[in-house]
Enzyme design. Structure first.
Site, PDB file in Angstrom:
ATOM      1  CB  SER A 254      -0.959  -0.111   1.234  1.00 54.04           C
ATOM      2  OG  SER A 254      -0.323   0.600   2.325  1.00 54.04           O
ATOM      3  CE  LYS A 255      -0.332   5.267  -4.913  1.00 55.09           C
ATOM      4  NZ  LYS A 255      -1.276   6.057  -5.916  1.00 55.09           N
ATOM      5  NE  ARG A 256      -4.164   5.075   3.962  1.00 52.21           N
ATOM      6  CZ  ARG A 256      -5.147   4.367   3.739  1.00 52.21           C
ATOM      7  NH1 ARG A 256      -5.375   3.492   4.894  1.00 52.21           N
ATOM      8  NH2 ARG A 256      -5.914   4.529   2.895  1.00 52.21           N
ATOM      9  N   GLY A 258       3.701   3.178   2.736  1.00 49.54           N
ATOM     10  CA  GLY A 258       5.113   3.546   2.039  1.00 49.54           C
ATOM     11  C   GLY A 258       5.875   2.189   1.429  1.00 49.54           C
TER      12      GLY A 258
END
Ligand code: GLU
Length: 487
Positions: A254-256, A258
């Protein structure tokens, strides 16, 4: 005539590209290239609240580093522009109004409060929230009234109440959704911007996109898109949804969090070519054992057929291995060029021959980021742990080192020319004269020069790099330390 294949990479500019985003870009690019088609970059920035300064530059620089050049896009232009959704804002509303006219969409004036309470109710009843179509039932006069008085509105898609929607995906096959599970999704938001769900359909159609390649998280929204294509009477593009990329523990990257960011990988010293090669293998297989591909080769050899349905696990050990193989395959000049920055970091201001250090490192480096720590001994050697002199196989220990060091110092200080062969020959002579294995002489020298049990090169490499004066100095210091340590 067969229609031209046109694919698009349509990132939202969030400031980061993780390996899943990158994989979409690569597969889009390859689907275009294997068909002699066009690869288009479109920036999907309709969510203005998520806008990040400089985020579009991250997209350009990532594509450039990997070598994916787009045929059309915001920076290179093209016949289907603008290629940034916020610059296309005025295109979408007329299309939405067309759907209102045809009964496939409707104005919705519901307040946030009302929608929140519907959501709360659904939560309490433990059912999936779905908009209740309150505004679909407003009369023409009521709608006109609200529009005239400037009430806030959104435009919602009217999905069919009954029946099913089926579409074919090149990877997942035929997919059928019960229409009752679909929501009357918002097409135009109250700020006048389209939602992603609407804009992607309008843009894919008006940009004449033939293949939509994207992550499988969009599989479940696609029936709503199909209904939009139907409502407009447009031809549906070919869908190619890509399997999830998951971490070792099975969770989605996930982007969140990182996870698996391209920029981080570059900063850790992975080569763009290796990242590309590794990423392509995340969910694609050539159908044989082959593991190494350049972008040029993939432009011919890639196949949609080789894309798998099952999630692919991100494996850093594998990435590291692939990277190491790429490093090994580079020419020594090329490696020295890419490694220079990392070597300088490890040298901490000390002036030594970069090419020689690169020559020593190339065989034993998996990521460039490992270099600074691996060569930190070149700038300075710490107090030597006497236990390091012990090496069973080399038949070396503290006592043998103590005896050999004066001999080593003697022959090395008498060398007129300091190079790999000269150093080697002089040490081999000591071993021969004393009827011992070369390793027994080399090992203590390596310890004296590096102070480390594991080094990226042997004694000769290191001595050659350090130079005669520094090598002799380090041997002297090792002798002194051993003499001061008789315990
Ligand atoms: N903007 C979407 C994203 O970044 C693109 C999805 C698509 O390719 O349609 O995930």
């Amino acid at each position: 005539m067969k229609k031209e294949v046109r694919t698009r990479f349509a990132p939202s500019p969030t400031g980061y590209m993780h390996i899943g985003n990158l994989r979409s870009a690569i597969f889009e690019y390859l689907v275009a290239k294997i068909n002699n088609g066009k690869f288009i970059l479109r920036i999907e920035d309709t969510d203005q609240s998520r806008k990040v300064e400089g985020a579009v530059d991250v997209i350009y620089s990532t594509l450039a580093k990997i070598g994916l050049s787009h045929d059309e896009g915001p920076d290179v232009g093209g016949a289907f522009g603008p290629y940034v959704q916020s610059e296309r804002k005025d295109i979408y509303l007329p299309y939405a109004q067309q759907l209102v006219e045809s009964g496939d969409a409707y104005y919705c004036f519901c307040s946030k409060r009302r929608l929140d309470s519907l959501r709360d109710k659904a939560d309490k009843e433990n059912v999936q929230y779905k908009y209740d179509r309150y505004c679909f039932h407003l009369s023409q006069a009521e709608i006109q009234d609200k529009l005239d008085s400037g009430s806030n509105y959104v435009i919602r898609q009217k999905v069919p109440d009954r029946g099913t929607t089926t579409y074919n995906d090149e990877v997942y096959g035929n997919i059928t959704f019960n229409n009752q599970t679909l929501e009357d999704q918002i097409l135009i938001k109250s700020d006048g911007f389209p939602t992603y769900n609407f804009a992607n359909v309008i843009d894919d159609h008006t940009m004449e996109i033939s293949h939509v390649v994207r992550g499988s998280e969009y599989l479940s929204s696609t029936p709503k898109f199909i209904q939009l294509y139907k409502a407009f009477g447009w031809k549906v593009p070919i869908f190619v949804h890509l399997p999830l990329v998951v971490k070792n523990d099975g969770s989605k990257i996930s982007k969140r969090n990182g996870d698996a960011m391209f920029d981080d990988m570059i900063n850790e010293g992975y080569l763009p070519e290796a990242i590309l090669n590794y990423t392509v293998m995340l969910g694609w297989s050539p159908g044989n054992e082959r593991e190494f591909f350049t972008l040029k080769e993939l432009e011919k050899d890639f196949t949609i057929k080789g894309i798998s349905k099952s999630p692919s696990t991100l494996d850093y050990d594998k990435l590291k291995w692939v990277n190491g193989e790429y490093i090994r395959k580079m020419s020594s000049e090329n490696f020295a060029t890419v490694a220079e920055k990392w070597i300088k970091k490890g040298l901490n201001g000390k002036n030594l021959n970069i090419d020689k250090i690169a020559g020593m490192l190339q065989k034993r480096t998996d990521t460039l980021g490992d270099i600074p720590d691996a060569i930190d001994f070149l700038s300075d050697v710490s107090e030597i742990n006497p236990d390091l002199y012990f090496h069973k196989k080399m038949k070396s220990d503290k006592e043998s080192a103590k005896i050999l060091f004066p001999l080593i110092h003697n022959v090395l200080s008498s060398l007129d020319s300091w190079n790999h062969d000269a150093i080697y020959n002089s040490l081999v002579e000591i071993a021969a004269a004393n009827e011992m294995k070369n390793g027994k002489v080399m090992w203590p020298l390596r310890v004296a020069l590096t102070g480390k049990p594991i080094t990226p090169g042997g004694a000769i490499d290191v001595a050659d790099i350090l130079g005669q004066a520094e090598s002799l100095k380090r041997i002297k210091s090792a002798i002194n330390q051993l003499e001061g340590n008789n315990g």
